[in-house]
Motif scaffolding. Structure first.
Motif, PDB file in Angstrom:
ATOM      1  N   UNK A   1      67.324  54.566  51.259  1.00  0.00           N
ATOM      2  CA  UNK A   1      67.609  55.976  50.967  1.00  0.00           C
ATOM      3  C   UNK A   1      66.717  56.499  49.854  1.00  0.00           C
ATOM      4  N   UNK A   2      66.495  55.667  48.839  1.00  0.00           N
ATOM      5  CA  UNK A   2      65.603  56.076  47.751  1.00  0.00           C
ATOM      6  C   UNK A   2      64.178  56.274  48.264  1.00  0.00           C
TER       7      UNK A   2
ATOM      8  N   UNK B   1      59.810  60.010  49.825  1.00  0.00           N
ATOM      9  CA  UNK B   1      58.851  60.515  50.794  1.00  0.00           C
ATOM     10  C   UNK B   1      59.029  62.008  51.066  1.00  0.00           C
ATOM     11  N   UNK B   2      60.227  62.527  50.852  1.00  0.00           N
ATOM     12  CA  UNK B   2      60.471  63.949  51.100  1.00  0.00           C
ATOM     13  C   UNK B   2      60.014  64.840  49.954  1.00  0.00           C
ATOM     14  N   UNK B   3      59.676  64.244  48.807  1.00  0.00           N
ATOM     15  CA  UNK B   3      59.225  65.010  47.647  1.00  0.00           C
ATOM     16  C   UNK B   3      57.697  64.978  47.600  1.00  0.00           C
TER      17      UNK B   3
ATOM     18  N   UNK C   1      55.274  62.678  44.938  1.00  0.00           N
ATOM     19  CA  UNK C   1      56.180  61.784  44.207  1.00  0.00           C
ATOM     20  C   UNK C   1      55.377  60.633  43.617  1.00  0.00           C
ATOM     21  N   UNK C   2      55.683  60.186  42.379  1.00  0.00           N
ATOM     22  CA  UNK C   2      54.889  59.112  41.755  1.00  0.00           C
ATOM     23  C   UNK C   2      54.813  57.840  42.578  1.00  0.00           C
ATOM     24  N   UNK C   3      55.889  57.508  43.310  1.00  0.00           N
ATOM     25  CA  UNK C   3      55.881  56.242  44.036  1.00  0.00           C
ATOM     26  C   UNK C   3      54.916  56.280  45.211  1.00  0.00           C
ATOM     27  N   UNK C   4      54.609  57.479  45.725  1.00  0.00           N
ATOM     28  CA  UNK C   4      53.677  57.576  46.843  1.00  0.00           C
ATOM     29  C   UNK C   4      52.238  57.331  46.409  1.00  0.00           C
ATOM     30  N   UNK C   5      51.968  57.393  45.112  1.00  0.00           N
ATOM     31  CA  UNK C   5      50.623  57.173  44.604  1.00  0.00           C
ATOM     32  C   UNK C   5      50.371  55.726  44.198  1.00  0.00           C
ATOM     33  N   UNK C   6      51.394  54.887  44.279  1.00  0.00           N
ATOM     34  CA  UNK C   6      51.240  53.481  43.916  1.00  0.00           C
ATOM     35  C   UNK C   6      50.750  52.693  45.124  1.00  0.00           C
ATOM     36  N   UNK C   7      49.718  51.945  44.947  1.00  0.00           N
ATOM     37  CA  UNK C   7      49.159  51.117  46.014  1.00  0.00           C
ATOM     38  C   UNK C   7      48.997  49.690  45.510  1.00  0.00           C
ATOM     39  N   UNK C   8      49.089  48.772  46.435  1.00  0.00           N
ATOM     40  CA  UNK C   8      48.946  47.358  46.109  1.00  0.00           C
ATOM     41  C   UNK C   8      47.492  46.948  46.332  1.00  0.00           C
TER      42      UNK C   8
END
Length: 380
Positions: free
Chosen positions: A343-344, A349-351, A354-361
């Motif tokens: 859910x998180x 993904x809907x925002x 969002x900072x988490x979408x810019x994190x890559x491994x």
């Protein structure tokens, strides 16, 4: 009852000069065009602000959020009319500057020292409702115009990122100095005495602890630190957090034990609601962060979950765990953590941006996790 002054003791001289210069600049509250954020507030904005408010203690006027929520339509219209008059006429009531201050002694401190108390200011709920309405409108307009960075930071994310430890050690002091300079120029203060450093590393014998200074004061390096109620240890095993969480939940289980008396105790539905509100909410908090640790560590929380379900349902100690899940309409904690993390992820993904979408491994870490199944894959 006291008047709340503006705390300027921690401001740097540079920021005081900027602040004084900005306050001397006259403000123009009128504009040629009708801007959306200057329009009068509507009823749905007031209703949203009241619905998102928590039931806190009232201020000097004695008006609580519960009173405001139970107002009829006519009274809410009068309240909205008052807020709009304040908004358009720029006349702020002086009573909203007052607060009831309650001193709370810090744990383990000397009660005879006034500096060892933490002041809790109780302000007017009417004022906080109006502030929440204004804040929601300004945040919406700032995000719409792209004025707020998704990371809320003025530093590059990759400033001290990489696999070259020598390069990182040279860049880290520069990053800290830039952070301190930014805080000084924007009215913030970093206390070196209250700051701590955690060196996240699995090979302490190879990589020595860094030396970081803030205002010529060395920051001590600790093994773990609590950030937003989640304890991060240097190896990111989250074992200290799990043990602390288990001990906290064990104390809360006494509430269920007291309320589950057969003669006068609460029913199953009430006990389950209390468990979800008091204990399960603490287990859920931050589970998308600590939920990626080893299953042997997470099993410390399963006993809390099972004990609470047995107490709430009145089941025997020998009852199978699967039957507890069916009777109490609950799922195992590992499935619950997967659900909350999913859910998180979908909310992120809907925002946009969002900072988490810019994190890559990095590619080399992908290869590492592919060849070493014992290594825990991060949430991203």
């Amino acid at each position: 009852m006291v008047m709340l002054p503006s705390a300027t003791d921690s401001y740097s001289p540079d920021f005081v000069a900027i602040k004084n210069r900005a306050e001397r600049t006259p403000l123009r509250f009128t504009a040629r065009n009708t801007l959306p954020y200057n329009s009068e507030f509507r009823m749905f904005e007031l209703a949203t602000a009241l619905s998102r408010a928590h039931d806190t203690s009232p201020g000097p006027d004695g008006i609580t959020y519960n009173m405001l929520r139970h107002l009829n339509t006519t009274s809410l219209s009068r309240l909205l009319f008052l807020f709009n008059r304040i908004w358009t006429e720029q006349k702020y009531t002086s009573q909203w500057h007052e607060a009831t201050v309650i001193p709370i002694l810090k744990p383990g401190k000397d009660p005879s020292n006034p500096l060892h108390y933490m002041p809790i200011a109780l302000t007017s709920c009417l004022c906080k409702t109006f502030e929440r309405m204004v804040n929601a409108r300004l945040v919406f307009e700032s995000e719409k115009q792209g004025c707020i960075s998704p990371l809320q930071s003025g530093f590059r994310r990759d400033l001290v990122q990489g696999s070259n430890m020598d390069l990182i050690e040279r860049q880290l002091p520069n990053a800290v100095n830039k952070l301190v300079a930014w805080c000084n120029n924007n009215g913030h203060a970093i206390s070196p005495e209250k700051s701590r450093c955690v060196h996240f590393c699995r090979k302490r014998s190879i990589h020595l602890d860094p030396v970081i200074h803030i205002n010529n004061v060395a920051i001590p390096v600790v093994d773990d630190i609590r950030f937003l109620e989640v304890i991060f240890d240097r190896k990111l095993t989250f074992l200290p957090h799990i043990l602390h969480l288990r001990k906290k939940c064990e104390r809360s289980l006494n509430i269920l034990k007291v309320l589950s008396r057969t003669s006068w105790g609460a029913d199953r539905t009430s006990l389950l609601r209390i468990y979800q509100a008091v204990i399960l909410s603490s287990i859920d908090y931050g589970c998308m962060v600590y939920g990626s640790v080893r299953p042997t560590v997470l099993r410390h929380l399963d006993t809390i979950h099972h004990s609470a379900l047995r107490i709430s349902s009145g089941a025997f100690r020998t009852s199978p765990v699967e039957s507890l899940y069916v009777i109490c309409h609950q799922i195992p904690l590992h499935l619950r953590r997967q659900k909350i993390s999913a859910l998180y992820f979908f909310r992120a993904q809907s925002v946009p941006r969002h900072p988490i979408s810019q994190l890559t491994l990095p590619a080399f870490l992908h290869r590492l996790y592919a060849t070493r199944s014992s290594h825990i894959l991060p949430f991203l």
